[in-house]
Design an enzyme around this catalytic site. Structure first.
Site, mmCIF file in Angstrom:
data_model
loop_
_atom_site.group_PDB
_atom_site.id
_atom_site.type_symbol
_atom_site.label_atom_id
_atom_site.label_comp_id
_atom_site.label_asym_id
_atom_site.label_seq_id
_atom_site.Cartn_x
_atom_site.Cartn_y
_atom_site.Cartn_z
ATOM 1 N N LYS A 9 -5.783 -12.224 -4.795
ATOM 2 C CA LYS A 9 -5.306 -12.678 -3.482
ATOM 3 C C LYS A 9 -5.709 -14.135 -3.196
ATOM 4 O O LYS A 9 -6.559 -14.700 -3.886
ATOM 5 C CB LYS A 9 -5.849 -11.728 -2.405
ATOM 6 C CG LYS A 9 -5.275 -10.297 -2.510
ATOM 7 C CD LYS A 9 -5.716 -9.426 -1.329
ATOM 8 C CE LYS A 9 -5.135 -8.032 -1.435
ATOM 9 N NZ LYS A 9 -5.477 -7.188 -0.254
ATOM 10 N N TYR A 49 4.652 -5.213 1.036
ATOM 11 C CA TYR A 49 3.784 -4.349 1.855
ATOM 12 C C TYR A 49 4.591 -3.501 2.845
ATOM 13 O O TYR A 49 4.051 -3.110 3.884
ATOM 14 C CB TYR A 49 2.756 -5.197 2.603
ATOM 15 C CG TYR A 49 1.513 -5.549 1.795
ATOM 16 C CD1 TYR A 49 0.661 -4.552 1.293
ATOM 17 C CD2 TYR A 49 1.153 -6.861 1.550
ATOM 18 C CE1 TYR A 49 -0.487 -4.861 0.576
ATOM 19 C CE2 TYR A 49 0.001 -7.185 0.823
ATOM 20 C CZ TYR A 49 -0.812 -6.172 0.344
ATOM 21 O OH TYR A 49 -1.958 -6.481 -0.365
ATOM 22 N N PHE A 57 -2.139 -4.213 11.446
ATOM 23 C CA PHE A 57 -2.566 -5.369 10.658
ATOM 24 C C PHE A 57 -1.455 -5.967 9.796
ATOM 25 O O PHE A 57 -1.681 -6.925 9.048
ATOM 26 C CB PHE A 57 -3.781 -5.009 9.785
ATOM 27 C CG PHE A 57 -3.568 -3.860 8.825
ATOM 28 C CD1 PHE A 57 -2.950 -4.056 7.596
ATOM 29 C CD2 PHE A 57 -4.009 -2.577 9.150
ATOM 30 C CE1 PHE A 57 -2.768 -3.013 6.708
ATOM 31 C CE2 PHE A 57 -3.826 -1.524 8.269
ATOM 32 C CZ PHE A 57 -3.195 -1.743 7.044
ATOM 33 N N THR A 91 -11.701 -0.817 0.143
ATOM 34 C CA THR A 91 -10.879 -1.822 0.830
ATOM 35 C C THR A 91 -11.744 -2.811 1.611
ATOM 36 O O THR A 91 -11.523 -4.017 1.551
ATOM 37 C CB THR A 91 -9.906 -1.121 1.797
ATOM 38 O OG1 THR A 91 -9.199 -0.123 1.065
ATOM 39 C CG2 THR A 91 -8.914 -2.099 2.403
ATOM 40 N N ASN A 112 -9.863 -9.619 0.935
ATOM 41 C CA ASN A 112 -10.635 -8.762 0.035
ATOM 42 C C ASN A 112 -10.310 -8.983 -1.440
ATOM 43 O O ASN A 112 -10.531 -8.107 -2.268
ATOM 44 C CB ASN A 112 -10.533 -7.294 0.464
ATOM 45 C CG ASN A 112 -9.120 -6.751 0.421
ATOM 46 O OD1 ASN A 112 -8.195 -7.464 0.037
ATOM 47 N ND2 ASN A 112 -8.958 -5.494 0.785
ATOM 48 N N HIS A 115 -5.738 -6.808 -5.027
ATOM 49 C CA HIS A 115 -4.899 -5.656 -4.688
ATOM 50 C C HIS A 115 -4.745 -4.796 -5.928
ATOM 51 O O HIS A 115 -4.713 -5.312 -7.041
ATOM 52 C CB HIS A 115 -3.502 -6.109 -4.240
ATOM 53 C CG HIS A 115 -2.479 -5.008 -4.312
ATOM 54 N ND1 HIS A 115 -2.346 -4.071 -3.321
ATOM 55 C CD2 HIS A 115 -1.602 -4.654 -5.293
ATOM 56 C CE1 HIS A 115 -1.409 -3.202 -3.687
ATOM 57 N NE2 HIS A 115 -0.944 -3.527 -4.872
ATOM 58 N N GLU A 126 5.837 -1.638 -7.529
ATOM 59 C CA GLU A 126 5.206 -2.961 -7.415
ATOM 60 C C GLU A 126 5.426 -3.801 -8.675
ATOM 61 O O GLU A 126 5.664 -5.002 -8.592
ATOM 62 C CB GLU A 126 3.709 -2.785 -7.107
ATOM 63 C CG GLU A 126 3.505 -2.204 -5.708
ATOM 64 C CD GLU A 126 2.067 -1.865 -5.368
ATOM 65 O OE1 GLU A 126 1.170 -2.012 -6.226
ATOM 66 O OE2 GLU A 126 1.829 -1.437 -4.220
HETATM 67 P P1 ATP Z 1 -4.510 -3.100 -1.392
HETATM 68 O O1 ATP Z 1 -3.245 -2.352 -1.070
HETATM 69 O O2 ATP Z 1 -4.444 -4.567 -1.012
HETATM 70 O O3 ATP Z 1 -4.949 -2.889 -2.817
HETATM 71 P P2 ATP Z 1 -6.047 -1.000 -0.284
HETATM 72 O O4 ATP Z 1 -5.076 -0.112 -0.994
HETATM 73 O O5 ATP Z 1 -7.497 -0.854 -0.599
HETATM 74 O O6 ATP Z 1 -5.684 -2.516 -0.532
HETATM 75 P P3 ATP Z 1 -4.503 -0.608 2.108
HETATM 76 O O7 ATP Z 1 -4.807 0.467 3.061
HETATM 77 O O8 ATP Z 1 -3.324 -0.453 1.172
HETATM 78 O O9 ATP Z 1 -5.831 -0.913 1.275
HETATM 79 O O10 ATP Z 1 -4.327 -1.951 2.932
HETATM 80 C C1 ATP Z 1 -3.676 -3.082 2.375
HETATM 81 C C2 ATP Z 1 -4.432 -4.325 2.755
HETATM 82 O O11 ATP Z 1 -4.327 -4.507 4.155
HETATM 83 C C3 ATP Z 1 -5.939 -4.265 2.475
HETATM 84 O O12 ATP Z 1 -6.276 -4.660 1.175
HETATM 85 C C4 ATP Z 1 -6.482 -5.231 3.493
HETATM 86 O O13 ATP Z 1 -6.357 -6.579 3.011
HETATM 87 C C5 ATP Z 1 -5.540 -5.044 4.665
HETATM 88 N N1 ATP Z 1 -6.076 -4.082 5.647
HETATM 89 C C6 ATP Z 1 -6.186 -2.753 5.508
HETATM 90 N N2 ATP Z 1 -6.699 -2.177 6.594
HETATM 91 C C7 ATP Z 1 -6.905 -3.197 7.479
HETATM 92 C C8 ATP Z 1 -7.409 -3.279 8.791
HETATM 93 N N3 ATP Z 1 -7.796 -2.197 9.459
HETATM 94 N N4 ATP Z 1 -7.468 -4.511 9.371
HETATM 95 C C9 ATP Z 1 -7.066 -5.618 8.715
HETATM 96 N N5 ATP Z 1 -6.562 -5.603 7.468
HETATM 97 C C10 ATP Z 1 -6.501 -4.426 6.849
HETATM 98 MG MG MG Z 2 -3.000 -0.323 -0.835
#
Ligand code: ATP
Ligand code: MG
Length: 138
Positions: A9, A49, A57, A91, A112, A115, A126
């Site tokens: 990212k 996304y 978010f 996450t 973070n 992904h 994806e």
């Molecule tokens: P990713 O899909 O990026 O690998 P993840 O699967 O661990 O991460 P998801 O629940 O898919 O988490 O959320 C996608 C992304 O959205 C997260 O990586 C984070 O950057 C952001 N995100 C998730 N939850 C929150 C939140 N409560 N507030 C702000 N940003 C969030």
């Molecule tokens: Mg995810």
């Protein structure tokens, strides 16, 4: 061999962490089979996304993903999807286990660093969202 999809990212690219993250990926036995560095546009980030479009978010997340270049990756290994999720960590980096990429490099819940696909169907979507068949070679 199972394939998964990953993004390094903007926060990690900005801090010159591409090499350190790729080193962890390769040293865990994943084989990188496709890779490119791009600046996402907002519509592309929103399409990627789309599963989160109703989440509070979504706007911040998709705008954040366009703040700087990202690295898009496909890599493979037996059980790659689960293994990559484990190597990434939780996450929220505050909840991530020691030794995970998010624990060691991530800034916060949004920034973070990486992904990873969460299941075979999302991995297939994806990978095909960003790579054509001719860009992937095992
Ligand atoms: P990713 O899909 O990026 O690998 P993840 O699967 O661990 O991460 P998801 O629940 O898919 O988490 O959320 C996608 C992304 O959205 C997260 O990586 C984070 O950057 C952001 N995100 C998730 N939850 C929150 C939140 N409560 N507030 C702000 N940003 C969030
Ligand atoms: Mg995810």
């Amino acid at each position: 061999m199972e394939k998964t999809f990953a993004i390094i990212k903007p926060d990690a690219v900005e801090r010159n962490l591409i090499g350190k993250i790729l080193e962890r990926i390769e040293s865990k036995g994943f084989r990188i089979v496709a890779m490119k560095r791009v600046l996402l546009t907002l519509p592309v980030a929103q399409g990627f996304y789309h599963v989160h479009k109703e989440r509070p978010f979504f706007k911040d997340l998709t705008e954040y993903m366009c703040t700087g270049p990202v690295v898009l990756l496909v890599f493979e290994k037996d059980g790659a999807i689960k293994a990559w999720r484990e190597l990434m960590g939780a996450t929220n980096p505050a909840d991530a286990d020691a030794g995970t990429i998010r624990k060691d490099f991530a800034i916060d819940l949004e920034k973070n660093s990486v992904h990873g696909s969460d299941a075979p169907d999302t991995a297939a979507f994806e990978i095909s969202y960003f790579f054509s068949q001719t860009e992937i070679s095992s």
